[in-house]
Design an enzyme around this catalytic site. Sequence first.
Site, PDB file in Angstrom:
ATOM      1  N   LYS A  67       0.691  -1.314  -0.023  1.00 26.76           N
ATOM      2  CA  LYS A  67      -0.060   0.057  -0.061  1.00 26.76           C
ATOM      3  C   LYS A  67       0.968   1.523  -0.032  1.00 26.76           C
ATOM      4  O   LYS A  67       1.652   1.376   1.043  1.00 26.76           O
ATOM      5  CB  LYS A  67      -0.890  -0.074   1.256  1.00 26.76           C
ATOM      6  CG  LYS A  67      -1.958   1.115   1.200  1.00 26.76           C
ATOM      7  CD  LYS A  67      -3.007   1.052   2.295  1.00 26.76           C
ATOM      8  CE  LYS A  67      -3.909   2.325   2.480  1.00 26.76           C
ATOM      9  NZ  LYS A  67      -4.778   2.185   3.507  1.00 26.76           N
ATOM     10  N   LYS A 104      -1.936  -1.395  -4.041  1.00 32.16           N
ATOM     11  CA  LYS A 104      -2.973  -0.188  -4.266  1.00 32.16           C
ATOM     12  C   LYS A 104      -2.246   1.181  -4.091  1.00 32.16           C
ATOM     13  O   LYS A 104      -1.237   1.399  -3.236  1.00 32.16           O
ATOM     14  CB  LYS A 104      -3.817  -0.330  -2.907  1.00 32.16           C
ATOM     15  CG  LYS A 104      -4.738   1.009  -2.415  1.00 32.16           C
ATOM     16  CD  LYS A 104      -5.576   0.828  -1.223  1.00 32.16           C
ATOM     17  CE  LYS A 104      -6.333   1.854  -0.850  1.00 32.16           C
ATOM     18  NZ  LYS A 104      -6.139   2.264   0.453  1.00 32.16           N
TER      19      LYS A 104
HETATM   20  C1  PBG Z   1      -7.545   3.855   4.927  1.00 33.32           C
HETATM   21  C2  PBG Z   1      -7.839   3.570   3.694  1.00 33.32           C
HETATM   22  C3  PBG Z   1      -7.690   4.590   2.387  1.00 33.32           C
HETATM   23  C4  PBG Z   1      -7.988   4.087   1.218  1.00 33.32           C
HETATM   24  C5  PBG Z   1      -8.782   2.658   1.758  1.00 33.32           C
HETATM   25  N1  PBG Z   1      -8.442   2.559   2.992  1.00 33.32           N
HETATM   26  C6  PBG Z   1      -7.036   5.910   2.372  1.00 33.32           C
HETATM   27  C7  PBG Z   1      -5.756   5.948   3.074  1.00 33.32           C
HETATM   28  O1  PBG Z   1      -4.897   5.306   3.302  1.00 33.32           O
HETATM   29  O2  PBG Z   1      -5.333   7.199   3.177  1.00 33.32           O
HETATM   30  C8  PBG Z   1      -8.135   4.720  -0.072  1.00 33.32           C
HETATM   31  C9  PBG Z   1      -9.008   3.967  -1.144  1.00 33.32           C
HETATM   32  C10 PBG Z   1      -9.291   4.987  -2.120  1.00 33.32           C
HETATM   33  O3  PBG Z   1      -8.559   6.105  -2.256  1.00 33.32           O
HETATM   34  O4  PBG Z   1     -10.220   4.718  -2.848  1.00 33.32           O
HETATM   35  N2  PBG Z   1      -6.576   2.973   5.428  1.00 33.32           N
HETATM   36 ZN    ZN Z   2      -6.392   3.638   7.693  1.00 34.70          ZN
END
Ligand code: PBG
Ligand code: ZN
Length: 324
Positions: free
Chosen positions: A197, A249
Amino acid sequence: MSSLFPAARPRRLRSNENFRSLFQESEFTLNDLVLPIFVEEEIDEFVPIKSMPGVQRIPESRLAQEVERYARAGIKSVMTFGVSHHLDATGSDTWQENGLVSRISRTIKSAVPEMIVMSDTCFCEYTDHGHCGVMHGAHVDNDATIENLGKQAVMAARAGADVIAPSAAMDGQVKAIRAALDAAGFTQTPIMAYSTKFASALYGPFREAGGSALKGDRKSYQMNPMNRREALRESLLDEAEGADALMVKPAGAYLDIIRDIREASNLPLAAYQVSGEYAMIKFGAQAGAIDEHRVVRETLGAIKRAGADLIFTYFAMDLALSGI
Ligand code: PBG
Ligand code: ZN
């Protein structure tokens, strides 16, 4: 290499639609798509998310009928995010028996038992500071946070969640969650790890969608987008900790990472086409610059081609309704 022309003429296999579809190497169907949804407590009306045209926060009171609509359209799985009105320093609502995380899974599973519910397992929508865990000074306390993730995961599983999807980007989170689930008897509940991530600017619209209170950034726990070797390492660590499936992601700008992980692991691999990817396509199409439906199919097809088995996308419902 010397030219193989005129013997080699790739255009021979492209001359009409039937040829092209016969020789197409990758494709995706509704079976591969997971729809992420936002559920807000204590509201009565749907709340449109301005930065994600077509996406709305669902009032908790309308969740059951909304999920029935998805099921009728052919959606088989949702990823659930709560929009909480009960924020505190640790996100403790997430591990309450009757907290929003639990209620979302219970409501969906009783309305549509066959819907696969993936419960996003994090704290950022439940903490008053907006970070993905417990703060210790200016930093998120890793080991205290993974203990809480275990508690949240057990509650979600108890409420009927089919899959636990930890997105907090803490070290050891998969191991801690697996141990907590097993100790509570949920040995059959899989973990879909947000294993690679990145700290991406493409999450921008999600902050509006989820109502995040975050001021700073998540760079001390999410990954540097410029790192390819580390991206592979992160996913392989989650595999070693017991993840049942891996995830990259965002998706579209990270196709090389999807390919790297695909080649290094035999676990199922997901990719998350995030809010900013969705917004760029929607606004580009609204401005008349691109054809939305074709770009959606091209981007999702490319994510499959890179090696993803399943895709999280806010376009899933549009595709279901249009028959893909
Ligand atoms: C939070 C989370 C995020 C997303 C999914 N879970 C945002 C982040 O990490 O700041 C992003 C999903 C998206 O942008 O569609 N843990
Ligand atoms: Zn989070």
